[in-house]
Design a protein around this motif. Structure first.
Motif, PDB file in Angstrom:
ATOM      1  N   ALA A 181      26.406   6.224 -10.306  1.00  0.00           N
ATOM      2  CA  ALA A 181      26.380   5.609 -11.647  1.00  0.00           C
ATOM      3  C   ALA A 181      25.866   6.626 -12.660  1.00  0.00           C
ATOM      4  CB  ALA A 181      25.493   4.373 -11.652  1.00  0.00           C
ATOM      5  N   GLU A 182      26.553   6.737 -13.783  1.00  0.00           N
ATOM      6  CA  GLU A 182      26.143   7.670 -14.834  1.00  0.00           C
ATOM      7  C   GLU A 182      25.128   7.052 -15.788  1.00  0.00           C
ATOM      8  OE1 GLU A 182      26.939  10.889 -15.183  1.00  0.00           O
ATOM      9  OE2 GLU A 182      27.976  10.726 -13.258  1.00  0.00           O
ATOM     10  N   GLU A 183      25.261   5.749 -16.018  1.00  0.00           N
ATOM     11  CA  GLU A 183      24.351   5.119 -16.976  1.00  0.00           C
ATOM     12  C   GLU A 183      24.185   3.632 -16.693  1.00  0.00           C
ATOM     13  OE1 GLU A 183      26.248   5.903 -20.736  1.00  0.00           O
ATOM     14  OE2 GLU A 183      27.430   4.057 -20.624  1.00  0.00           O
ATOM     15  N   TRP A 184      23.048   3.118 -17.161  1.00  0.00           N
ATOM     16  CA  TRP A 184      22.805   1.690 -17.249  1.00  0.00           C
ATOM     17  C   TRP A 184      22.933   1.306 -18.719  1.00  0.00           C
ATOM     18  CZ3 TRP A 184      18.326   3.913 -14.343  1.00  0.00           C
ATOM     19  CH2 TRP A 184      18.463   3.750 -12.970  1.00  0.00           C
ATOM     20  N   SER A 185      22.804   0.040 -19.013  1.00  0.00           N
ATOM     21  CA  SER A 185      22.744  -0.396 -20.409  1.00  0.00           C
ATOM     22  C   SER A 185      21.305  -0.745 -20.760  1.00  0.00           C
ATOM     23  CB  SER A 185      23.643  -1.618 -20.617  1.00  0.00           C
ATOM     24  OG  SER A 185      23.142  -2.719 -19.857  1.00  0.00           O
ATOM     25  N   VAL A 186      21.028  -0.852 -22.050  1.00  0.00           N
ATOM     26  CA  VAL A 186      19.716  -1.329 -22.500  1.00  0.00           C
ATOM     27  C   VAL A 186      19.474  -2.724 -21.943  1.00  0.00           C
ATOM     28  CG1 VAL A 186      18.325  -1.930 -24.524  1.00  0.00           C
ATOM     29  CG2 VAL A 186      19.822   0.090 -24.581  1.00  0.00           C
ATOM     30  N   ARG A 187      20.510  -3.530 -21.899  1.00  0.00           N
ATOM     31  CA  ARG A 187      20.434  -4.880 -21.324  1.00  0.00           C
ATOM     32  C   ARG A 187      19.935  -4.816 -19.875  1.00  0.00           C
ATOM     33  NH1 ARG A 187      25.214  -5.559 -22.111  1.00  0.00           N
ATOM     34  NH2 ARG A 187      25.099  -6.833 -23.992  1.00  0.00           N
ATOM     35  N   TRP A 188      20.498  -3.902 -19.087  1.00  0.00           N
ATOM     36  CA  TRP A 188      20.095  -3.736 -17.683  1.00  0.00           C
ATOM     37  C   TRP A 188      18.618  -3.361 -17.591  1.00  0.00           C
ATOM     38  CZ3 TRP A 188      17.763  -0.361 -14.506  1.00  0.00           C
ATOM     39  CH2 TRP A 188      17.940  -0.509 -13.129  1.00  0.00           C
ATOM     40  N   VAL A 189      18.177  -2.461 -18.466  1.00  0.00           N
ATOM     41  CA  VAL A 189      16.766  -2.031 -18.443  1.00  0.00           C
ATOM     42  C   VAL A 189      15.848  -3.209 -18.723  1.00  0.00           C
ATOM     43  CG1 VAL A 189      15.029  -0.589 -19.585  1.00  0.00           C
ATOM     44  CG2 VAL A 189      17.280   0.377 -19.017  1.00  0.00           C
TER      45      VAL A 189
END
Length: 201
Positions: free
Chosen positions: A135-143
């Motif tokens: 995975a390259e990135e999460w979202s702010v929502r995920w954090v």
């Protein structure tokens, strides 16, 4: 105040309300503790209520550094032990850690308030074995969801530690700490020690 998260109007409000609720519950486990009790480790692990609060503040700051682009590094190196994080450093006190946690959570809330899109990408740090390598990135929502999960997990640890220390449970502690009006739960009060009873007689 109340024992549950309030009604919410949208996703952002829901995420922040449930995170705030879990923070309140973690802080409540420290209500009325002495310094010695705050650092007590009554289970088989090195976890204490003070150590958990210290860890929670560190987690919020670490994740927000990633969210705000202040860091792309993991929160700690892969070979670094968790143990020092949960133990007292020179000069640390339970009251000081609670105040620092309040500051860390305010920093998180302020940072999130400045982000219009909760879908914005947050880079996944490389080289952390428990992070997904594909995975390259999460979202702010995920954090935010992860912070809710992390705070709830450690709040559960703190609940068990507190019950082991003096039998106090969460809602009576919250009723006492937040001075709930007409609480359904008898607010927690410190036990009267045998010494106090004897001296009163």
């Amino acid at each position: 105040m109340h024992g549950l998260a309030p009604p919410v109007a949208d996703e952002r409000e829901a995420l922040l309300a449930f995170l705030a609720q879990q923070r309140r519950q973690l802080r409540a486990t420290a209500h009325g503790l002495t310094e010695e009790q705050g650092w007590a480790t009554p289970s088989a692990s090195e976890l204490s209520i003070a150590g958990l609060i210290k860890h929670a503040a560190r987690c919020e700051r670490g994740w927000m550094k990633l969210v705000l682009g202040h860091s792309t590094a993991p929160q700690r190196s892969a070979d670094e032990s968790d143990a020092p994080e949960f133990l007292p450093a020179p000069g640390e006190t339970l009251a000081g850690l609670l105040a620092d946690y309040e500051l860390a959570t305010a920093e998180t809330d302020e940072g999130i308030a400045g982000i219009a899109d909760l879908g914005r990408g947050v880079p996944v740090p490389r080289g952390v074995p428990w992070f997904p390598a594909d995975a390259e990135e999460w979202s702010v929502r995920w954090v935010l969801l992860h912070l809710i999960e992390e705070t709830a997990r450690h709040g559960g640890h703190a609940d068990i530690i507190r019950e082991t220390l003096d039998g106090a449970t969460l809602f009576p502690l919250m009723a006492a700490a937040e001075r709930w009006p007409d609480p359904w739960f008898e607010p927690w009060e410190p036990a009267v020690s045998a010494v106090s009873v004897a001296s009163a007689g």
